[in-house]
Design an enzyme around this catalytic site. Structure first.
Site, PDB file in Angstrom:
ATOM      1  CE1 TYR A  64      42.222  25.610 -16.949  1.00 37.17           C
ATOM      2  CE2 TYR A  64      40.852  26.643 -18.627  1.00 37.17           C
ATOM      3  CZ  TYR A  64      41.318  26.592 -17.318  1.00 37.17           C
ATOM      4  OH  TYR A  64      40.878  27.498 -16.391  1.00 37.17           O
ATOM      5  CG  HIS A 121      46.831  33.726 -15.161  1.00 38.80           C
ATOM      6  ND1 HIS A 121      45.466  33.521 -15.192  1.00 38.80           N
ATOM      7  CD2 HIS A 121      47.003  35.071 -15.038  1.00 38.80           C
ATOM      8  CE1 HIS A 121      44.833  34.686 -15.086  1.00 38.80           C
ATOM      9  NE2 HIS A 121      45.755  35.637 -15.010  1.00 38.80           N
TER      10      HIS A 121
END
Length: 474
Positions: free
Chosen positions: A134, A71
């Protein structure tokens, strides 16, 4: 392999531009371990972009072999592992020459990686109970998800060497259905917005960027700097840069009550709105300044000279400069005596020459012309080269001249006698007239812009081309 303790914080470049792998110091004992997963001051000093994260996400994966991606998202990410271990794969899906470049690495809690916007991200867990975390610099939304770019995990072109074959891994149906590289539409770069795009400099920027679809141009009808709706109605997350080519430049009219208000509105209030937008959305702001911020008493004006404006126009330009200087990512391009596609001194002199008029022209104001094609090229150079943010003087190069000298040059290039131009002092020229005070010396020091790798063209060369190629009649 056990976790390595007490490594030094270090950065390692990868084959994908902007993707940087970091070693993180992890401190442990018999109880477990501790690390500074994100430490802005140290990491920015090491070269990590100050990407201003706003959201922290964690992906927990129960089984080894769980595979997610590929992605490419419309934001930057700083990725690390909280527990366990992953095999990470990153593919550049941005528009440009590095499209399709691949980088892979195993990550444990002692490592992290920075992934810029548009680089495809994927990972495969190598241990049970792996937590993948993240930081991102934009908030997730359904609208943002529509801007993702995807690549099939099994794409034969990039050929990611998954440690656990995909046939034995845990994949989602969506990830299995993503396109191959040949069918991927590259993620375009963030956009640049040029405001004031119908003026002399705006037209030069249009010519320079005419083949670049990432640059948008807005005149007053498309973006009214005095209207809050112009700012509220645009999704600034899709932009990286604003170039402000708009300005109120009627030097004499600025001394009138009506002109004073308009000058402050365009050169200060509107600039303040642009600066606020740039700060809030972490944009680069390019702003064009003027020699009129100085009183003209110095032989050469450097970028760090204190402001000493003489009139209203110069005061508003100085105020605008001061505002722009608070924007972390800014370029102030200071110029003088601008010549481009529009009404200007050279066109006026050429017109007088054509009509056989013998003018009186000021001979005690000294400076250099600035051709808009050079200003535009200089702006592009600063942006493309990633030059240090700050103020840069930018005019055409060559020996400084007076307005009378330049007028005589125009007459000569037009096939007329130089002697048709008579030099007069500023005081004589404006005697009995309502006029703004003007700096007598407008020569800007070009050392800094040259050190940044940009060499402005000679004023004499540009002037000859401008007159002889008929540009004065466009």
């Amino acid at each position: 392999m056990p976790l390595e303790f007490s490594k030094k914080l270090a950065a390692r470049e990868t084959p994908i531009p902007g993707v940087v792998l970091y070693d993180l110091p992890v401190h442990g004992d018999n109880r477990g371990w501790f690390k500074e997963n994100w430490q802005r001051e140290k990491m920015v000093a090491l070269g990590l972009p100050d990407f201003r994260p706003v959201q922290n996400n964690i992906s927990f994966n129960e089984k080894a072999g769980t595979t997610r991606g590929i992605h490419a998202e419309p934001w930057d990410k700083f990725i690390s592992v909280a527990t366990g271990k992953i095999f990470g794969a990153w593919v550049d899906l941005r528009q440009g020459p590095s499209f399709g470049t691949v980088f892979t690495a195993e990550l444990d809690p002692s490592q992290a990686i920075f992934i810029p916007r548009g680089v495809g991200n994927a990972f495969q867990t190598l241990e049970d109970n792996t937590a993948y975390t993240y930081l991102v610099n934009d908030h997730w939304s359904a609208d943002a998800q529509s801007q993702y770019t995807f690549l099939n995990l099994a794409d034969e072109t990039v050929s990611v060497p998954w440690p656990i074959p995909l046939s034995q891994a845990e994949l989602s149906d969506k990830d299995k259905a993503h396109p191959r590289l040949a069918d991927v539409v590259p993620m375009p770069p963030k956009k640049t917005l040029v405001v004031g795009a119908n003026g002399q400099l705006g037209k030069a920027l249009r010519n320079l960027y005419e083949r670049d679809s990432s640059v948008e141009f807005a005149g007053r009808s498309e973006f009214d700097l005095g209207n809050r709706e112009s700012f509220a109605g645009r999704n600034w997350k899709n932009y990286s840069t604003i170039i402000n080519a708009a300005a109120y430049t009627a030097v004499d009219a600025a001394e009138s009550p009506e002109g004073r208000g308009e000058a402050w509105s365009v050169n200060v209030a509107a600039v303040s709105a642009l600066a606020r937008t740039a700060v809030e959305h972490d944009l680069t702001l390019v702003h064009v300044s003027s020699d009129y911020v100085f009183d003209g008493t110095q032989v050469r004006h450097g970028e760090d000279e204190p402001f000493t404006p003489l009139g209203v126009y110069g005061q508003t330009k100085a105020a605008g400069d001061a505002i722009v200087q608070v924007v972390p990512r800014h370029y102030i391009v200071r110029t003088s005596w601008v010549i481009g596609d529009g009404n200007n001194f050279v066109r006026t002199m050429a017109s007088l020459a054509d009509r056989g008029i013998e003018p009186s022209v000021v001979n005690d104001q000294i400076g250099r012309l600035s051709f808009t094609e050079d200003i535009a090229a200089g702006i592009r150079h600063l942006l493309d080269s990633g030059a240090e943010y700050g103020t840069y003087n930018l005019t055409s190069d060559g020996e400084p001249q007076s307005w009378a000298d330049l007028a005589a040059d125009v007459y000569e290039l037009s096939g007329k006698d130089r002697a048709a131009v008579t030099g007069v002092s500023t005081a004589e020229y404006f005697k009995g007239k309502e006029a703004a005070p003007r700096p007598l010396n407008s020569v800007l020091d070009l050392t800094k812009i040259k050190a940044a790798g940009y060499e402005p063209a000679l004023s004499s060369t540009r002037l000859e081309s401008y007159v002889k190629n008929g540009l004065i009649k466009q």
